[in-house]
Scaffold this motif. Sequence first.
Motif, short mmCIF file in Angstrom:
data_model
loop_
_atom_site.label_atom_id
_atom_site.label_comp_id
_atom_site.label_asym_id
_atom_site.label_seq_id
_atom_site.Cartn_x
_atom_site.Cartn_y
_atom_site.Cartn_z
N GLY A 133 -84.26 90.45 27.08
CA GLY A 133 -84.15 89.34 26.14
C GLY A 133 -85.23 88.29 26.37
O GLY A 133 -85.83 87.76 25.42
N MET A 138 -86.24 85.33 23.83
CA MET A 138 -84.92 84.77 23.54
C MET A 138 -84.48 83.87 24.70
O MET A 138 -84.85 84.08 25.85
CB MET A 138 -83.91 85.89 23.33
CG MET A 138 -84.22 86.77 22.13
SD MET A 138 -83.04 88.11 21.96
CE MET A 138 -81.54 87.18 21.60
N THR A 139 -83.67 82.90 24.37
CA THR A 139 -83.11 82.00 25.39
C THR A 139 -81.93 82.67 26.06
O THR A 139 -81.34 83.62 25.52
CB THR A 139 -82.66 80.68 24.76
OG1 THR A 139 -81.56 80.93 23.88
CG2 THR A 139 -83.80 80.01 23.99
N ARG A 140 -81.57 82.16 27.24
CA ARG A 140 -80.43 82.72 27.97
C ARG A 140 -79.15 82.57 27.15
O ARG A 140 -78.29 83.44 27.17
CB ARG A 140 -80.30 82.01 29.32
CG ARG A 140 -79.27 82.64 30.24
CD ARG A 140 -79.30 82.02 31.62
NE ARG A 140 -78.34 82.64 32.51
CZ ARG A 140 -78.57 83.74 33.20
NH1 ARG A 140 -79.74 84.35 33.10
NH2 ARG A 140 -77.65 84.25 34.00
N LYS A 141 -79.04 81.48 26.41
CA LYS A 141 -77.86 81.24 25.59
C LYS A 141 -77.74 82.29 24.49
O LYS A 141 -76.65 82.81 24.20
CB LYS A 141 -77.94 79.84 24.97
CG LYS A 141 -76.71 79.43 24.19
CD LYS A 141 -76.84 78.00 23.68
CE LYS A 141 -75.59 77.58 22.91
NZ LYS A 141 -75.72 76.19 22.39
N GLU A 142 -78.86 82.65 23.86
CA GLU A 142 -78.87 83.68 22.81
C GLU A 142 -78.45 85.04 23.37
O GLU A 142 -77.68 85.78 22.74
CB GLU A 142 -80.26 83.79 22.19
CG GLU A 142 -80.65 82.64 21.28
CD GLU A 142 -82.08 82.79 20.77
OE1 GLU A 142 -82.26 82.78 19.55
OE2 GLU A 142 -83.01 82.91 21.61
N ILE A 143 -78.96 85.36 24.56
CA ILE A 143 -78.64 86.66 25.17
C ILE A 143 -77.16 86.71 25.54
O ILE A 143 -76.49 87.73 25.33
CB ILE A 143 -79.52 86.90 26.41
CG1 ILE A 143 -81.00 86.86 26.04
CG2 ILE A 143 -79.19 88.26 27.04
CD1 ILE A 143 -81.93 86.78 27.22
N ARG A 145 -74.71 85.29 24.12
CA ARG A 145 -73.90 85.44 22.90
C ARG A 145 -73.80 86.92 22.49
O ARG A 145 -72.80 87.36 21.96
CB ARG A 145 -74.52 84.61 21.78
CG ARG A 145 -73.77 84.65 20.47
CD ARG A 145 -74.13 83.46 19.59
NE ARG A 145 -75.56 83.19 19.56
CZ ARG A 145 -76.43 83.80 18.74
NH1 ARG A 145 -76.00 84.72 17.89
NH2 ARG A 145 -77.71 83.49 18.77
N LYS A 146 -74.84 87.70 22.78
CA LYS A 146 -74.86 89.11 22.41
C LYS A 146 -74.43 90.05 23.55
O LYS A 146 -74.26 91.24 23.34
CB LYS A 146 -76.29 89.51 21.99
CG LYS A 146 -76.74 88.92 20.67
CD LYS A 146 -76.15 89.70 19.52
CE LYS A 146 -76.74 89.26 18.19
NZ LYS A 146 -76.19 90.05 17.07
N LEU A 183 -80.45 92.73 20.45
CA LEU A 183 -81.16 91.47 20.63
C LEU A 183 -81.89 91.11 19.34
O LEU A 183 -82.31 91.98 18.58
CB LEU A 183 -82.14 91.58 21.80
CG LEU A 183 -81.47 91.76 23.17
CD1 LEU A 183 -82.51 91.82 24.27
CD2 LEU A 183 -80.47 90.66 23.46
N GLU A 184 -82.00 89.83 19.09
CA GLU A 184 -82.37 89.37 17.74
C GLU A 184 -83.88 89.42 17.49
O GLU A 184 -84.55 88.40 17.42
CB GLU A 184 -81.81 87.97 17.52
CG GLU A 184 -80.29 87.96 17.49
CD GLU A 184 -79.71 86.57 17.36
OE1 GLU A 184 -80.47 85.60 17.47
OE2 GLU A 184 -78.48 86.46 17.18
#
Length: 425
Positions: A133, A138-143, A145-146, A183-184
């Motif tokens: 991620g 991507m940020t740790r927060k985004e990762i 969430r997934k 991952l986005e």
Amino acid sequence: MLALKAEKISKQYRLGQVGTGTLSHDLNRFWHQIRGKEDPYLKIGEANDRTSKGTSDYVWSLRDINFEIEQGDAVGIIGRNGAGKSTLLKLLSKVTKPTTGKIYTNGRIASLLEVGTGFHPEMTGRENIFLNGAILGMTRKEIKRKFDEIVDFSGVERYIDTPVKRYSSGMYVRLAFAVAAHLESEILIVDEVLAVGDADFQKKCLGKMGDVSRGEGRTVLFVSHNIAAVKNLCQKGILLKDGNLITQGAIEKVINTYDLEFISKDKNFKIEYPVQPELDMQLLHAELHKPSSHNRLFTNNVLNFEFTIDVRIPVPNSYITIDVKDKNDELIYWTSDYTTERFIKNEKGIFKVQCIFPQYLLSSGFYYITFAIYSPSSNKISHHQPEFKISFEIEEHEDSFLQKFGIVRPGKIGIESSWKSESLL
């Protein structure tokens, strides 16, 4: 909106050991550069044909490739081994740089080019999810969430805190695909990853890639030799041959061109097997007798197969088996002589055997046929060489299902059933 654009991209490789014996080439290249001349080694080189010996130390893995891919497109990249498919994905993923040309991308790219791409073997599955991620920006927060969704999809929850170097290849690819797909990123690039997983996982991956493309509007590039999977997932396609782009556009058009360019040229009505004296029994010859002088077969033709078998040591209850596969390598018909008198099992000698397929057994399409000798009582395969194939195409004849009913007959088996009706009033 464009997601990817390639402008005259080419990739050249030097054969042999890199860094050995290249000083003269480097000096020559430098001398041309300071004089403002073109690089002399971009002028030479050959197509990347693996089957023939070349005369140059340089080959073009890709040559002058141009295409545009819109956001949300699912694009299948097809072609035979050595066509340049994986090289193209490496260029698009920025794993390597093109020799010439430019690539424009719009958005983050998640790629899965080999099993465990981007994984560190000493790190746990959990740590590798966060590492991948972070590589994608991507940020740790985004990762986070997934995270649960990734682990659930991969099916390796029990081993998520185990170093991935201890994973089996199946676990590795499950987690790697789950990370890449969830991952986005705006663009997902996948190269033959489905070849590693089992049937259920392959189906799950195809479903997820379909959701990513159609449901989430992300762009998917998919390389596979499974034409059925490409056709099911992708709306557009790119066909490569020897590093050149042959055609692009709607997936049906691209697959049809692939069939004409490669498969229809593979017609082979006869097999001469190499003699293997160590075998108890072996096929020496297999042939499909053509009903006429040309190579065209029609749905109303009777297909007559003839074999020559050398029985050196009779194997009890031996059968000749026939596998009929379509162009997607799916088994669509199997038969054997187990219901007939098996004269070859009781005595030594060389025998001729025939098998006849009735009219309309197979519908129109391209087929590959392989043969084997098998004994179920001893669970012994006496002879099987799947690389030797009879291949042919069947066409609709003039009094065909299409002519009668105005539609192409669906399915692969064309033989008619027996129907009857009666009034109950």
